[in-house]
Design a protein around this motif. Structure first.
Motif, PDB file in Angstrom:
ATOM      1  N   GLU A  90       0.806  -1.221   0.000  1.00 49.71           N
ATOM      2  CA  GLU A  90       0.000   0.000   0.000  1.00 49.71           C
ATOM      3  C   GLU A  90       0.842   1.274   0.000  1.00 49.71           C
ATOM      4  O   GLU A  90       0.303   2.351  -0.268  1.00 49.71           O
ATOM      5  N   THR A  91       2.108   1.161   0.305  1.00 58.17           N
ATOM      6  CA  THR A  91       2.972   2.346   0.340  1.00 58.17           C
ATOM      7  C   THR A  91       4.012   2.275  -0.777  1.00 58.17           C
ATOM      8  O   THR A  91       3.853   2.923  -1.811  1.00 58.17           O
ATOM      9  N   VAL A  92       5.015   1.457  -0.607  1.00 59.13           N
ATOM     10  CA  VAL A  92       6.064   1.325  -1.631  1.00 59.13           C
ATOM     11  C   VAL A  92       5.459   0.855  -2.952  1.00 59.13           C
ATOM     12  O   VAL A  92       5.735   1.420  -4.021  1.00 59.13           O
ATOM     13  N   GLY A  93       4.611  -0.180  -2.882  1.00 62.38           N
ATOM     14  CA  GLY A  93       4.010  -0.700  -4.099  1.00 62.38           C
ATOM     15  C   GLY A  93       3.132   0.315  -4.806  1.00 62.38           C
ATOM     16  O   GLY A  93       3.173   0.435  -6.039  1.00 62.38           O
ATOM     17  N   GLN A  94       2.338   1.063  -4.040  1.00 61.71           N
ATOM     18  CA  GLN A  94       1.451   2.054  -4.641  1.00 61.71           C
ATOM     19  C   GLN A  94       2.244   3.178  -5.306  1.00 61.71           C
ATOM     20  O   GLN A  94       1.869   3.654  -6.387  1.00 61.71           O
ATOM     21  N   LEU A  95       3.328   3.597  -4.685  1.00 63.39           N
ATOM     22  CA  LEU A  95       4.155   4.650  -5.284  1.00 63.39           C
ATOM     23  C   LEU A  95       4.760   4.177  -6.610  1.00 63.39           C
ATOM     24  O   LEU A  95       4.862   4.949  -7.562  1.00 63.39           O
ATOM     25  N   ARG A  96       5.124   2.913  -6.673  1.00 65.68           N
ATOM     26  CA  ARG A  96       5.633   2.371  -7.930  1.00 65.68           C
ATOM     27  C   ARG A  96       4.536   2.315  -8.986  1.00 65.68           C
ATOM     28  O   ARG A  96       4.776   2.612 -10.159  1.00 65.68           O
ATOM     29  N   GLU A  97       3.319   1.962  -8.560  1.00 67.09           N
ATOM     30  CA  GLU A  97       2.203   1.912  -9.505  1.00 67.09           C
ATOM     31  C   GLU A  97       1.867   3.297 -10.052  1.00 67.09           C
ATOM     32  O   GLU A  97       1.364   3.426 -11.176  1.00 67.09           O
ATOM     33  N   LEU A  98       2.171   4.330  -9.266  1.00 60.25           N
ATOM     34  CA  LEU A  98       1.950   5.700  -9.732  1.00 60.25           C
ATOM     35  C   LEU A  98       3.026   6.152 -10.717  1.00 60.25           C
ATOM     36  O   LEU A  98       2.958   7.273 -11.235  1.00 60.25           O
ATOM     37  N   GLY A  99       4.005   5.287 -10.952  1.00 62.55           N
ATOM     38  CA  GLY A  99       5.022   5.586 -11.957  1.00 62.55           C
ATOM     39  C   GLY A  99       6.324   6.136 -11.411  1.00 62.55           C
ATOM     40  O   GLY A  99       7.198   6.531 -12.187  1.00 62.55           O
ATOM     41  N   HIS A 100       6.477   6.146 -10.080  1.00 60.96           N
ATOM     42  CA  HIS A 100       7.693   6.696  -9.497  1.00 60.96           C
ATOM     43  C   HIS A 100       8.810   5.659  -9.461  1.00 60.96           C
ATOM     44  O   HIS A 100       8.562   4.447  -9.328  1.00 60.96           O
ATOM     45  N   ASP A 101      10.026   6.138  -9.581  1.00 60.67           N
ATOM     46  CA  ASP A 101      11.224   5.294  -9.492  1.00 60.67           C
ATOM     47  C   ASP A 101      11.567   5.130  -8.010  1.00 60.67           C
ATOM     48  O   ASP A 101      12.187   6.009  -7.408  1.00 60.67           O
ATOM     49  N   VAL A 102      11.138   4.015  -7.423  1.00 54.67           N
ATOM     50  CA  VAL A 102      11.343   3.763  -5.999  1.00 54.67           C
ATOM     51  C   VAL A 102      12.410   2.686  -5.839  1.00 54.67           C
ATOM     52  O   VAL A 102      12.257   1.566  -6.324  1.00 54.67           O
ATOM     53  N   ARG A 103      13.491   3.034  -5.155  1.00 51.07           N
ATOM     54  CA  ARG A 103      14.546   2.076  -4.847  1.00 51.07           C
ATOM     55  C   ARG A 103      14.439   1.735  -3.363  1.00 51.07           C
ATOM     56  O   ARG A 103      14.541   2.623  -2.516  1.00 51.07           O
ATOM     57  N   HIS A 104      14.226   0.473  -3.057  1.00 53.44           N
ATOM     58  CA  HIS A 104      14.005   0.036  -1.684  1.00 53.44           C
ATOM     59  C   HIS A 104      15.215  -0.741  -1.172  1.00 53.44           C
ATOM     60  O   HIS A 104      15.715  -1.644  -1.851  1.00 53.44           O
ATOM     61  N   PHE A 105      15.660  -0.386   0.035  1.00 55.96           N
ATOM     62  CA  PHE A 105      16.800  -1.048   0.656  1.00 55.96           C
ATOM     63  C   PHE A 105      16.449  -1.378   2.103  1.00 55.96           C
ATOM     64  O   PHE A 105      15.835  -0.569   2.795  1.00 55.96           O
ATOM     65  N   THR A 106      16.843  -2.556   2.551  1.00 53.36           N
ATOM     66  CA  THR A 106      16.645  -2.946   3.941  1.00 53.36           C
ATOM     67  C   THR A 106      17.996  -3.108   4.611  1.00 53.36           C
ATOM     68  O   THR A 106      18.826  -3.910   4.168  1.00 53.36           O
ATOM     69  N   LEU A 107      18.207  -2.333   5.666  1.00 54.32           N
ATOM     70  CA  LEU A 107      19.431  -2.446   6.449  1.00 54.32           C
ATOM     71  C   LEU A 107      19.233  -3.523   7.504  1.00 54.32           C
ATOM     72  O   LEU A 107      18.311  -3.450   8.316  1.00 54.32           O
ATOM     73  N   LEU A 108      20.099  -4.517   7.509  1.00 56.11           N
ATOM     74  CA  LEU A 108      20.019  -5.615   8.463  1.00 56.11           C
ATOM     75  C   LEU A 108      21.293  -5.696   9.292  1.00 56.11           C
ATOM     76  O   LEU A 108      22.356  -5.240   8.867  1.00 56.11           O
ATOM     77  N   ALA A 109      21.150  -6.263  10.474  1.00 56.40           N
ATOM     78  CA  ALA A 109      22.294  -6.490  11.357  1.00 56.40           C
ATOM     79  C   ALA A 109      21.914  -7.588  12.330  1.00 56.40           C
ATOM     80  O   ALA A 109      20.725  -7.884  12.522  1.00 56.40           O
ATOM     81  N   GLU A 110      22.905  -8.196  12.954  1.00 59.41           N
ATOM     82  CA  GLU A 110      22.622  -9.201  13.959  1.00 59.41           C
ATOM     83  C   GLU A 110      21.929  -8.564  15.167  1.00 59.41           C
ATOM     84  O   GLU A 110      22.065  -7.368  15.416  1.00 59.41           O
ATOM     85  N   ARG A 111      21.193  -9.386  15.903  1.00 58.59           N
ATOM     86  CA  ARG A 111      20.385  -8.884  17.013  1.00 58.59           C
ATOM     87  C   ARG A 111      21.223  -8.082  18.011  1.00 58.59           C
ATOM     88  O   ARG A 111      20.807  -7.006  18.459  1.00 58.59           O
ATOM     89  N   GLU A 112      22.386  -8.593  18.387  1.00 62.19           N
ATOM     90  CA  GLU A 112      23.208  -7.893  19.385  1.00 62.19           C
ATOM     91  C   GLU A 112      23.714  -6.558  18.857  1.00 62.19           C
ATOM     92  O   GLU A 112      23.880  -5.604  19.628  1.00 62.19           O
ATOM     93  N   THR A 113      23.967  -6.483  17.564  1.00 62.63           N
ATOM     94  CA  THR A 113      24.396  -5.210  16.975  1.00 62.63           C
ATOM     95  C   THR A 113      23.297  -4.167  17.104  1.00 62.63           C
ATOM     96  O   THR A 113      23.555  -3.015  17.491  1.00 62.63           O
ATOM     97  N   VAL A 114      22.057  -4.553  16.804  1.00 61.66           N
ATOM     98  CA  VAL A 114      20.944  -3.608  16.893  1.00 61.66           C
ATOM     99  C   VAL A 114      20.706  -3.200  18.340  1.00 61.66           C
ATOM    100  O   VAL A 114      20.469  -2.020  18.635  1.00 61.66           O
ATOM    101  N   LEU A 115      20.793  -4.155  19.277  1.00 58.86           N
ATOM    102  CA  LEU A 115      20.616  -3.822  20.696  1.00 58.86           C
ATOM    103  C   LEU A 115      21.656  -2.817  21.157  1.00 58.86           C
ATOM    104  O   LEU A 115      21.351  -1.875  21.900  1.00 58.86           O
TER     105      LEU A 115
END
Length: 210
Positions: A90-115
Motif C-alpha cells: 500500500e505504500t512502496v508498491g502504490q508509489l511504484r504503480e503511480l510511476g515513481h522510481d522507488v529504490r528500496h533497501f533494507t538495512l540488516l544487522a545481527e540482534r546484538e548489533t541492533v541492541l
C-alpha cells in the motif's frame, strides 16, 4: 527517485538517510513517522497503537510522497520501517504503480548489533554511563519488543535489497546505497570525531518521547 530505507528500529535508517542527504545535493529526507505520531497524538491514550495500522497513515504517506516526487527536482529519501507485506504494497508498491522510481533497501544487522545501537543512539550513551551498560533501554523498550519480528520479516525476499551493516560505517552504507541506485555522493570528509558528533546530534534530534 525515491530511496526507501527500511530496517529494524535502531538499525541505522535515519542516520543513513541523513548521511545521504548531507552528501547528495538537492536531496530531501521525508520521514513518515512525523505523520504517524501526529495521528497517534489525536487519539485518546488508550487507543494509541501502531500508527501503521491506520489506513489514513498509509494513504497519507503515499499522497505526500507522490506530491514531493512530482514537485521536487531532487531525490527523496524515506527512512521507515515497514514489515507488513500488505502495508508495504500500500505504500512502496502504490508509489511504484503511480510511476515513481522507488529504490528500496533494507538495512540488516545481527540482534546484538541492533541492541547495542539502541543503547547508544541519541542520549542512550548518557543513560548507559549513569545506570550501567546492562541498564534497561527504557524509551527503546518498544523497539526491542519488535526486534525479533522485524529481523525475521525483513529477511524475506520481498524486502530486498538487503544490506548487512554489522561491520560497516554509516558513511559506507550510504555509499553502497548510492552505487546501487546509480547516484554519486560527495566525498565523505568527516574524521572519526566529527562523524561521531554528527551522528550523536542526528540521533538526539530524532528522540521520540511519545
Amino acid at each position: 527517485m525515491l530511496l526507501w530505507i527500511n530496517g529494524p528500529f535502531g538499525g541505522g535508517k535515519t542516520q543513513t538517510a541523513h548521511e545521504i542527504r548531507r552528501r547528495l545535493a538537492g536531496s530531501v529526507v521525508c520521514d513518515p513517522e512525523h505523520a504517524g505520531f501526529g495521528l497517534r497524538r489525536m487519539l485518546p491514550p488508550e487507543l494509541r497503537g501502531d500508527f501503521q495500522d491506520l489506513a489514513s497513515w498509509r494513504a497519507g504517506v503515499v499522497e505526500v510522497l507522490d506530491l514531493a516526487l512530482t514537485r521536487h527536482d531532487g531525490v527523496v529519501i524515506v527512512p521507515m520501517t515497514v514489515t507488513d507485506p500488505g502495508y508495504f504494497a500500500e505504500t512502496v508498491g502504490q508509489l511504484r504503480e503511480l510511476g515513481h522510481d522507488v529504490r528500496h533497501f533494507t538495512l540488516l544487522a545481527e540482534r546484538e548489533t541492533v541492541l547495542r545501537r539502541l543503547r547508544e543512539r541519541g542520549l542512550g550513551h548518557v543513560l548507559r554511563f549513569a545506570a550501567g551498560k546492562d541498564a534497561p533501554l527504557r524509551r527503546e523498550s518498544w523497539a526491542v519488543q519488535q526486534l525479533d519480528h522485524c529481523l525475521e520479516r525483513l529477511r524475506e525476499p520481498e524486502f530486498a535489497e538487503h544490506l548487512w551493516t554489522d561491520h560497516t560505517t554509516v558513511a559506507r552504507t550510504a555509499d553502497r546505497i548510492a552505487v546501487l541506485a546509480g547516484l554519486t555522493l560527495a566525498p565523505n570528509r568527516d574524521g572519526a570525531v566529527r562523524g561521531r558528533l554528527r551522528r550523536a546530534w542526528t540521533g538526539a534530534r530524532h528522540i521520540r518521547f511519545d
